[in-house]
Design a protein around this motif. Structure first.
Motif, PDB file in Angstrom:
ATOM      1  N   ARG A 145      58.081  34.270 -56.886  1.00 35.43           N
ATOM      2  CA  ARG A 145      57.626  35.532 -56.437  1.00 35.43           C
ATOM      3  C   ARG A 145      56.735  36.165 -57.472  1.00 35.43           C
ATOM      4  O   ARG A 145      55.647  36.835 -56.912  1.00 35.43           O
ATOM      5  CB  ARG A 145      58.574  36.686 -56.106  1.00 35.43           C
ATOM      6  N   VAL A 146      56.993  36.060 -58.535  1.00 36.79           N
ATOM      7  CA  VAL A 146      55.944  36.412 -59.899  1.00 36.79           C
ATOM      8  C   VAL A 146      54.636  35.620 -59.402  1.00 36.79           C
ATOM      9  O   VAL A 146      53.594  36.471 -59.745  1.00 36.79           O
ATOM     10  CB  VAL A 146      56.466  35.965 -61.042  1.00 36.79           C
ATOM     11  N   HIS A 147      54.772  34.338 -59.511  1.00 41.24           N
ATOM     12  CA  HIS A 147      53.435  33.641 -59.274  1.00 41.24           C
ATOM     13  C   HIS A 147      52.587  34.117 -57.933  1.00 41.24           C
ATOM     14  O   HIS A 147      51.466  34.317 -58.178  1.00 41.24           O
ATOM     15  CB  HIS A 147      53.575  32.136 -59.276  1.00 41.24           C
ATOM     16  N   ALA A 148      53.239  34.074 -56.975  1.00 43.76           N
ATOM     17  CA  ALA A 148      52.781  34.663 -55.472  1.00 43.76           C
ATOM     18  C   ALA A 148      52.068  36.278 -55.881  1.00 43.76           C
ATOM     19  O   ALA A 148      51.049  36.268 -55.329  1.00 43.76           O
ATOM     20  CB  ALA A 148      53.770  34.891 -54.507  1.00 43.76           C
ATOM     21  N   GLU A 149      52.865  36.910 -56.656  1.00 42.60           N
ATOM     22  CA  GLU A 149      52.112  38.289 -56.774  1.00 42.60           C
ATOM     23  C   GLU A 149      50.956  38.290 -57.600  1.00 42.60           C
ATOM     24  O   GLU A 149      49.990  38.958 -57.551  1.00 42.60           O
ATOM     25  CB  GLU A 149      53.216  39.267 -57.418  1.00 42.60           C
TER      26      GLU A 149
END
Length: 263
Positions: A145-149
């Motif tokens: 989710r960090v990478h997606a954001e």
């Protein structure tokens, strides 16, 4: 928040452990490492590799830059001094309070935003560069989710760069002496390191991912991996920082920096 148990176990829900831990230990952390980091310094890890040396973010003058997991925003302050339009975010209010005090002392003021790196309060394509130096990624169970954001808030062609404990280190005890040179767990054991209180509530968690795990998270987010930097331990650096130090640094990598772009 005193830990009475520590070890490796599954923690599917972090229940805000990272926010609580960094909020409680902000002053202790900065007292221990503030001199090494510098009020407006940018280091990618305990080896001491600086952004001035590595240039992993590219030319930042005039660029819109976001730091996630910024802590006291040392890196953001360094970028602001070089002409970047930078915003620093962190999940822990105490870290942002420390950042505000350093801003006032140095005169290098950057906007500070309390935010979870998995749910950033910015529009799509808002930034040219997003980065973190040992922030966010290791402290959540769902780093994808960090990478997606990061990918979401990057413009096309933008750059996402993050540093973490080198994955191979997870096979070895967190000991900076020669005792830390003998592997004692499987590299493929992905259970996080956890500290819990008497009630069993997690007070600290750090999550292990293999090199392949990091690469898959990057690709799934729609990013392209451009480089993996593994800083060597320099002869000038005689400090010990947790499990990092010159003894192990001569043999084992301690930090991995992943450089990616949104194509």
């Amino acid at each position: 928040m005193t830990a009475t148990w520590f070890g490796y176990r599954e923690t599917p829900d972090d229940d805000g452990a990272a926010r609580r831990w960094w909020d409680a230990h902000a002053e202790e952390y900065l007292a221990d490492h503030g001199d090494f980091l510098g009020d407006a310094g940018f280091r990618w890890g305990p080896e001491g590799l600086t952004e001035a040396e590595a240039g992993l973010l590219g030319d930042v003058r005039g660029a819109r830059v976001l730091e996630v997991g910024a802590g006291a925003a040392h890196c953001s302050r360094w970028l602001a001094a070089r002409g970047a339009a930078v915003v620093a975010t962190d999940v822990a209010p105490a870290m942002l309070d420390a950042a505000a005090r350093l801003d006032a002392r140095t005169g290098l003021t950057v906007p500070l935003v309390e935010a979870d790196a998995r749910a950033l309060p910015f529009e799509e394509g808002s930034f040219d560069v997003v980065f973190t130096s040992f922030g966010a990624v290791p402290f959540v169970p769902d780093a994808d989710r960090v990478h997606a954001e990061a990918a979401r808030v990057l413009r096309d062609g933008g750059r996402w760069v993050f540093s973490v404990t080198h994955p191979v280190r997870w096979s070895f005890p967190d000991d900076p002496t020669t005792q830390g040179l003998t592997a004692h767990r499987s590299y493929f054991d992905r259970r996080p390191y956890v500290e819990a209180d008497a009630s069993g509530r997690v007070v600290y968690a750090e999550h292990h991912r293999t090199v392949g795990d990091h690469v898959r998270d990057i690709v799934t987010a729609g990013l392209r991996l451009r480089d993996v930097v593994e800083p060597e331990w320099p002869s000038w650096n005689t400090q010990t920082w947790g499990g990092w130090g010159p003894v192990r640094g001569a043999y084992l990598p301690g930090t991995a920096v992943f450089v990616t772009t949104k194509d």
